[in-house]
Design a protein around this motif. Structure first.
Motif, short mmCIF file in Angstrom:
data_model
loop_
_atom_site.label_atom_id
_atom_site.label_comp_id
_atom_site.label_asym_id
_atom_site.label_seq_id
_atom_site.Cartn_x
_atom_site.Cartn_y
_atom_site.Cartn_z
N ALA A 187 24.27 56.84 71.17
CA ALA A 187 23.57 55.77 70.47
C ALA A 187 22.11 56.16 70.20
O ALA A 187 21.57 55.91 69.12
CB ALA A 187 23.63 54.48 71.28
N VAL A 188 21.49 56.80 71.19
CA VAL A 188 20.09 57.23 71.04
C VAL A 188 19.97 58.31 69.97
O VAL A 188 19.08 58.26 69.11
CB VAL A 188 19.54 57.74 72.39
N ILE A 189 20.88 59.28 70.01
CA ILE A 189 20.81 60.39 69.05
C ILE A 189 21.07 59.91 67.63
O ILE A 189 20.38 60.32 66.68
CB ILE A 189 21.80 61.51 69.44
N LEU A 206 19.37 58.78 62.15
CA LEU A 206 19.42 57.84 61.01
C LEU A 206 18.12 57.09 60.80
O LEU A 206 17.98 56.39 59.79
CB LEU A 206 20.57 56.85 61.23
N ARG A 207 17.17 57.23 61.71
CA ARG A 207 15.90 56.53 61.59
C ARG A 207 15.14 56.87 60.31
O ARG A 207 14.48 55.98 59.74
CB ARG A 207 15.03 56.85 62.82
N PRO A 208 15.19 58.12 59.81
CA PRO A 208 14.48 58.39 58.55
C PRO A 208 14.99 57.57 57.37
O PRO A 208 14.26 57.41 56.38
CB PRO A 208 14.74 59.90 58.32
N VAL A 209 16.21 57.05 57.43
CA VAL A 209 16.74 56.22 56.35
C VAL A 209 16.24 54.79 56.49
O VAL A 209 15.75 54.18 55.54
CB VAL A 209 18.29 56.23 56.35
N LEU A 213 17.58 49.30 60.61
CA LEU A 213 19.04 49.32 60.60
C LEU A 213 19.59 50.34 61.60
O LEU A 213 20.65 50.13 62.20
CB LEU A 213 19.56 49.62 59.20
N SER A 214 18.87 51.44 61.79
CA SER A 214 19.29 52.42 62.78
C SER A 214 19.24 51.82 64.18
O SER A 214 20.14 52.04 65.00
CB SER A 214 18.40 53.66 62.70
N LEU A 227 24.09 53.87 56.49
CA LEU A 227 22.90 54.72 56.57
C LEU A 227 23.24 56.17 56.25
O LEU A 227 22.46 56.87 55.60
CB LEU A 227 22.29 54.61 57.96
N MET A 228 24.39 56.64 56.72
CA MET A 228 24.82 58.01 56.40
C MET A 228 25.00 58.18 54.89
O MET A 228 24.61 59.19 54.30
CB MET A 228 26.13 58.35 57.11
#
Length: 250
Positions: A77-79, A84-87, A91-92, A166-167
């Motif tokens: 979950a952390v990884i 996905l945080r840059p998107v 939401l990430s 997000l992907m």
């Protein structure tokens, strides 16, 4: 942090997530199919009880495997949040929280399996019950575990939907991975809500309904291990900022 450090970190995070995902899938299949699928006989509390007690160590291994699966849930979950945080940071984070909630529910749900062992183990405190009553109670605990598992997967399904979106939007993951994750999320949601609302229909749909989820998760897992992320597009996304802005542009 230099560009080179960012690139290495993105690749390393992706491969670690892929390996953890593979362990997660293997442990999940072991517990559900090779342990409980082998020992539990639907509608037959007596045969199920005898099978579990004659293969008690295997049943305990199934519980341990489930817990290993849930241990991997947390770093995954952390990884995925980091990847996905840059998107979209918001939401990430939402996807990670859905995943963590699933893990908390499923970890607590393992107590239903421990209860089965306590009921069938012949402890002195249960001498007031006859064997048929204990077997019926053990069967009830197994049913509670099945429902608890389904409830937990509702939140995992939501996590898959958000992560898949997000992907798809990221640019550094192939869009098909986003589609596969959304497909997995929809599959889990249909299966779990059918189990709660129309159990007879859920029994008819299973296991076909969860096959898309297996394909989606395994596909994502293998891609992360073999291909990781597109480093150039990852670097570009980090420089450009989120695709989806949070409240007030945050």
């Amino acid at each position: 942090m230099t560009n080179r450090t960012v690139k290495i970190s993105a690749q390393a995070y992706a491969r670690i997530a892929g390996v953890l995902y593979l362990i997660n899938i293997a442990c999940g299949l072991f517990g559900e199919i090779f342990v409980r699928g082998h020992l539990v006989v639907a509608g037959d509390a007596v045969t199920t009880a005898h099978r579990i007690m004659s293969s008690e160590f295997l049943f305990r291994c199934g519980i341990a495997g489930d817990l290993i699966m849930h241990i991997t849930d947390v770093p995954m979950a952390v990884i995925f949040y980091i990847l996905l945080r840059p998107v979209s940071r918001d939401l990430s984070l939402l996807s990670a929280l859905f995943g963590m909630l699933q893990t908390a529910i499923l970890c607590a749900n393992k107590l239903n399996l421990v209860t089965v062992l306590l009921l069938l183990g012949g402890t002195s405190s249960l001498k007031a019950f006859d064997p048929s009553q204990l077997q019926a109670l053990a069967s009830l605990s197994l049913s509670l575990h099945a429902y608890g598992f389904g409830i937990g997967l509702i939140f995992f399904g939501m996590s898959c939907l958000v992560a898949g979106y997000l992907m798809f939007q990221s640019g550094y993951f192939p869009k098909i991975l986003g589609v596969l994750q959304v497909m997995a999320g929809v599959s889990y949601l249909i299966n779990s809500f059918a189990q709660l609302l129309v159990p007879a229909l859920a029994n008819k749909m299973f296991p076909a309904i969860v096959l898309p989820a297996f394909i989606g998760e395994l596909g994502t897992c293998l891609w992360l291990i073999v291909k990781c992320v597109n480093v150039l597009k990852w670097d570009e996304r980090v420089r450009m900022g989120p695709v989806i802005e949070g409240p007030a542009g945050m």
